[in-house]
Write a protein that holds these residues in place. Structure first.
Motif, short mmCIF file in Angstrom:
data_model
loop_
_atom_site.label_atom_id
_atom_site.label_comp_id
_atom_site.label_asym_id
_atom_site.label_seq_id
_atom_site.Cartn_x
_atom_site.Cartn_y
_atom_site.Cartn_z
N PHE A 108 0.83 -1.22 -0.13
CA PHE A 108 -0.11 0.06 -0.20
C PHE A 108 0.67 1.40 -0.10
N GLY A 109 1.99 1.24 0.70
CA GLY A 109 2.93 2.43 0.73
C GLY A 109 3.34 2.82 -0.52
N VAL A 110 3.54 1.76 -1.34
CA VAL A 110 3.98 1.82 -2.80
C VAL A 110 3.07 2.48 -3.64
N LEU A 111 1.93 2.17 -3.66
CA LEU A 111 0.53 2.78 -4.36
C LEU A 111 0.59 4.24 -3.92
N VAL A 112 0.62 4.54 -2.53
CA VAL A 112 0.86 6.08 -2.15
C VAL A 112 2.00 6.52 -2.86
#
Length: 467
Positions: A108-112
């Motif tokens: 999810f951090g990569v998406l953000v």
């Protein structure tokens, strides 16, 4: 071949220049809109709470707010064309990163992070306006600037249903892959048709000021977005709020004293510019609150509240908003010609006020949401297409990019706070139908502030204008 690919300074602009600039601002708005209707899908795909998933939207808005003044300064002089091309490249990279993360359903951090890279595209609107001002003839500048201003709003409105449809058919990864395709095409057209800029020395960038501004805004936004979970009176929320507000105060003081500020705040409060800046901040908050809450209404399925519709319907409900924003732009042009510019901002704010009150009082059927969005779209066309048009005559040519960039920063800050504040208000008022109505009635007050403020500030500039 090279000379044709890079139009020379002073040469007659290509006929494709204005369509290219409009596509640039539209596509970056579409990519930046890969947020609100997809937030529930992001929460499901990554197994995170809805408030955490909201950062897939907030990250792009925050990045746009921070990048806009930096890019506006850095892209002055001969660096404008390469900065636009690099900016589009960064946006494309961001869509690739998000597409890969979404396709895997992990990180999810990569998406953000990918969404934050996409937010850099929001900083390109002031550069597109600066290109239009330099390259187009005087008689076509106002129309071109108004068109570019409204394409960001129309692009976001179009982006919602398009990306929602693709996400529903092919998943989140497909929606971000579509963004990659669109920004890649825009980069090719920009490389082909954007003219070079005058051979001027680029302005110095206040990197420390940019860092202080970004950290301060991040602290404030964390307090706003996470306050419901952490507790509004918790040490973390209060600490972040204090740090953010104090940091912004220090930044303002340092900016006023700096010989090469990131944003010229003295220029921002100049007569003729103060009113558009006030409306940009307040209207940005009110607009994104309206868009966020209509999506909440369409997707919600609670006892006595919500229409329980799909992500596709949540995107389609914003189509009237997008279409009417374009029509509102055309109406604003006619009003400006026949009645003068002073009617533009109050009229747009009044339309937004009616839309906000309408959604708060009448939201039992889908058709009511569609009517409200159409009215809000007309107000958007009046308001946002007028900001740059009203500012440019009062701004030195060399400061066009910086002045419009600061106006964009205020708008993006409003977007970010409005998105988070609207949901927080619904919860604070007890949620459900009662909380939804109370939140919208409260938010309606911002349009009163914006409209009255625009009238007062416009009257304050009247003697100087007459002189």
């Amino acid at each position: 071949m090279t000379r044709r690919a890079v139009p020379q300074v002073g040469a007659a602009p290509s006929r494709a220049l204005l369509p290219t600039l409009a596509l640039l601002t539209t596509i970056t708005a579409v990519v930046s809109s890969l947020g609100a209707p997809l937030v529930p899908s992001v929460a499901t795909a990554y197994d995170v709470r809805l408030g955490t998933a909201q950062w897939s939207l907030t990250a792009a808005l925050l990045a746009g707010a921070v990048a806009t003044p930096v890019v506006g300064r850095f892209a002055s002089g001969r660096l404008r064309r390469p900065t636009i091309l690099v900016g589009l490249g960064v946006v494309t990279l961001g869509t690739v990163v998000s597409a890969v993360s979404a396709a895997l359903g992990e990180g999810f951090g990569v998406l953000v992070a990918g969404r934050a890279l996409q937010g850099v595209g929001m900083a390109l609107l002031p550069l597109a306006i600066a290109v239009a001002r330099d390259a187009l003839r005087a008689e076509g500048q106002d129309r071109a600037i108004a068109l570019l201003s409204v394409t960001t709003v129309a692009g976001a409105g179009l982006g919602y249903p398009v990306t929602a449809l693709v996400a529903q058919l092919g998943g989140l990864g497909a929606a971000y892959a579509l963004g990659t395709l669109m920004t890649g095409l825009t980069w090719l057209l920009a490389w082909r048709h954007l003219p070079g800029s005058a051979d001027e020395t680029p302005a110095r960038v206040d990197w420390w000021g940019a860092l202080l501004l970004s950290v301060s805004m991040l602290a404030v936004l964390l307090a706003v977005t996470e306050g419901e979970v952490w507790g509004w009176t918790s040490a973390r929320v209060l600490g972040l709020a204090v740090v953010g507000v104090l940091g912004l105060g220090v930044w303002v003081r340092a900016t006023l004293r700096s010989p090469t500020p990131l944003v010229d705040l003295r220029l921002a409060t100049r007569p003729g510019i103060a009113a558009p800046n006030l409306v940009a901040a307040v209207a940005g908050l009110g607009m994104y609150a309206l868009l966020t809450l209509v999506v909440v209404l369409v997707r919600a399925d609670e006892p006595g509240f919500g229409l329980d519709r799909s992500v596709l319907v949540a995107g389609l409900v914003l189509v009237p908003y997008s279409l009417m924003s374009v029509l509102g732009n055309q109406l604003a042009t006619q009003v400006r010609r026949r009645l003068g510019p002073r009617w533009l901002l109050p009229t747009g704010c009044s339309m937004f006020l009616a839309a906000t009150l309408g959604l708060g009082l009448f939201h039992d059927h889908l058709w009511q949401a569609l009517v409200v969005m159409a009215l809000g779209g007309a107000g958007s066309g009046f308001t946002f297409s007028s900001l740059a048009v009203l500012m440019v005559p009062h701004v030195p040519r060399a400061e066009t990019g910086s002045a419009v960039a600061f106006n964009q920063v205020l708008r993006y800050l409003g977007f970010t706070v409005g998105s988070a504040l609207s949901v927080a208000l619904v919860a604070a008022y007890g949620g459900g139908d009662g909380g939804f109505t109370a939140a919208l009635l409260t938010l309606a007050s911002v349009w009163v502030v914006a409209g009255v403020g625009a009238v007062v500030l416009d009257r304050a500039t009247a003697p100087r204008r007459a002189a």
